[in-house]
Design an enzyme around this catalytic site. Structure first.
Site, PDB file in Angstrom:
ATOM      1  N   LYS A   9      34.700  25.760 -30.297  1.00 21.11           N
ATOM      2  CA  LYS A   9      33.904  25.411 -29.113  1.00 21.11           C
ATOM      3  C   LYS A   9      32.737  26.381 -28.945  1.00 21.11           C
ATOM      4  O   LYS A   9      32.939  27.595 -28.931  1.00 21.11           O
ATOM      5  CB  LYS A   9      34.800  25.462 -27.865  1.00 21.11           C
ATOM      6  CG  LYS A   9      34.048  25.197 -26.562  1.00 21.11           C
ATOM      7  CD  LYS A   9      34.889  25.650 -25.378  1.00 21.11           C
ATOM      8  CE  LYS A   9      34.172  25.552 -24.051  1.00 21.11           C
ATOM      9  NZ  LYS A   9      33.015  26.457 -23.906  1.00 21.11           N
ATOM     10  N   LEU A  53      39.054  26.040 -21.891  1.00 20.63           N
ATOM     11  CA  LEU A  53      38.301  27.273 -22.134  1.00 20.63           C
ATOM     12  C   LEU A  53      37.133  27.222 -21.166  1.00 20.63           C
ATOM     13  O   LEU A  53      36.553  26.151 -20.947  1.00 20.63           O
ATOM     14  CB  LEU A  53      37.763  27.324 -23.570  1.00 20.63           C
ATOM     15  CG  LEU A  53      38.666  27.840 -24.690  1.00 20.63           C
ATOM     16  CD1 LEU A  53      37.895  27.871 -26.007  1.00 20.63           C
ATOM     17  CD2 LEU A  53      39.232  29.221 -24.410  1.00 20.63           C
ATOM     18  N   ASP A  54      36.776  28.374 -20.617  1.00 24.19           N
ATOM     19  CA  ASP A  54      35.654  28.407 -19.676  1.00 24.19           C
ATOM     20  C   ASP A  54      34.362  27.947 -20.351  1.00 24.19           C
ATOM     21  O   ASP A  54      34.218  28.070 -21.570  1.00 24.19           O
ATOM     22  CB  ASP A  54      35.403  29.836 -19.186  1.00 24.19           C
ATOM     23  CG  ASP A  54      36.596  30.414 -18.465  1.00 24.19           C
ATOM     24  OD1 ASP A  54      37.368  29.633 -17.884  1.00 24.19           O
ATOM     25  OD2 ASP A  54      36.744  31.655 -18.505  1.00 24.19           O
ATOM     26  N   LEU A  55      33.432  27.524 -19.515  1.00 23.79           N
ATOM     27  CA  LEU A  55      32.103  27.122 -19.997  1.00 23.79           C
ATOM     28  C   LEU A  55      31.493  28.224 -20.874  1.00 23.79           C
ATOM     29  O   LEU A  55      30.918  27.961 -21.924  1.00 23.79           O
ATOM     30  CB  LEU A  55      31.202  26.868 -18.769  1.00 23.79           C
ATOM     31  CG  LEU A  55      29.822  26.342 -19.019  1.00 23.79           C
ATOM     32  CD1 LEU A  55      29.878  24.884 -19.462  1.00 23.79           C
ATOM     33  CD2 LEU A  55      28.952  26.461 -17.765  1.00 23.79           C
ATOM     34  N   THR A  83      33.056  30.609 -22.518  1.00 21.84           N
ATOM     35  CA  THR A  83      33.933  31.119 -23.584  1.00 21.84           C
ATOM     36  C   THR A  83      33.775  30.217 -24.802  1.00 21.84           C
ATOM     37  O   THR A  83      33.681  28.997 -24.675  1.00 21.84           O
ATOM     38  CB  THR A  83      35.408  31.105 -23.122  1.00 21.84           C
ATOM     39  OG1 THR A  83      35.542  31.904 -21.945  1.00 21.84           O
ATOM     40  CG2 THR A  83      36.341  31.649 -24.196  1.00 21.84           C
TER      41      THR A  83
END
Ligand code: URA
Length: 247
Positions: free
Chosen positions: A72, A106-108, A110
């Site tokens: 990602k 997962l955070d934006l 990360t």
């Protein structure tokens, strides 16, 4: 030939959404039967002979399980829709025609390893606390955390009224004013790694997930994905390093 069923029931039976939501999707033109957009209610389908697509992906009750490891990029959301219209991780796996979803989040901001699958049972197992699936992150944190601070994180700290479980931390090096640390946890609280380092006075500047259990992200390029085989799935459940138990 099997018995035809109402389109909205078929979508619900396949786990896409509730029947009511399916009606909305049909009215909005997001459902196709044999290549034709259906916007009226009351249409029936024969799932054995007809192809149903939702948002252009084939909907099937018996879709074979598929497991994907995606690298990602930052700036992508891990939700399946985004009211703000930001890029979604599913945009990066457009070549996959079955409906898949991310396992956890997962955070934006990360990057790194993100599993996607259509196998709801496996997704639940990975996320269930009883399996203690470890996740390893590479964190660049501000400053040079003292040994005692790292030890606090290893043993657990109070975060929003609850102790964090023991974690494994290894300092990998210094880069200018930042320290590169590998941290392994098995919990999945929101923004947990960021909050842990923030709590000891060393905010995270950059965060990347590099492994689930012993399944490594490796040299998969950012934005790319690969299919996983059964042996690799087993690695997810193998702990990278045994986490230290609290004394
Ligand atoms: N911890 C975080 O703070 N962010 C993530 O995206 C994952 C774990």
């Amino acid at each position: 030939m099997s018995k035809p069923i109402r389109l909205q029931k078929f979508l619900a039976d396949c786990g896409i959404c509730s029947r009511r939501k399916a009606e909305e999707y049909i009215q909005n033109g997001q459902v196709k039967v044999d290549g034709q957009v259906i916007t009226t209610m009351g249409v029936t389908v024969d799932p054995k002979t007809q192809e149903v697509r939702f948002k252009n992906r084939i909907v099937s009750k018996q879709a074979p399980p598929i497991y994907i490891l995606l690298h990602k990029p930052t700036g992508y959301v891990t939700t399946l829709s985004d009211p703000q219209g930001r890029p979604m991780v599913t945009d990066l796996v457009a070549g996959i025609s079955t409906r898949i979803f991310p396992v956890g989040r997962l955070d934006l901001d990360t990057s790194g390893a993100l599993l996607l699958t259509n196998d709801g049972q496996l997704a639940q197992q990975i996320q269930h606390p009883s399996h203690e699936v470890t996740k390893t992150y590479e964190a660049f944190v501000s400053g040079r955390p003292a040994y005692e601070k790292l030890n606090q994180l290893r043993h657990g700290i109070m975060l929003e009224g609850r102790m964090t479980a023991p974690a494994t931390l290894q300092v990998k090096g210094q880069e200018g004013k930042l320290t590169r640390i590998e941290i392994t946890i098995h919990e999945g609280r929101k923004r947990q790694v960021r909050k842990m380092f923030q709590a000891v006075g060393h905010p995270v500047i950059e965060l990347k997930r590099i492994a689930y259990g012993q399944l490594q992200l490796g040299n998969l390029n950012v934005g790319k994905y690969r299919l996983l085989g059964a042996e690799e799935i087993k690695k997810i459940f193998l702990k990278k390093i045994p986490l230290q138990k609290k004394k």
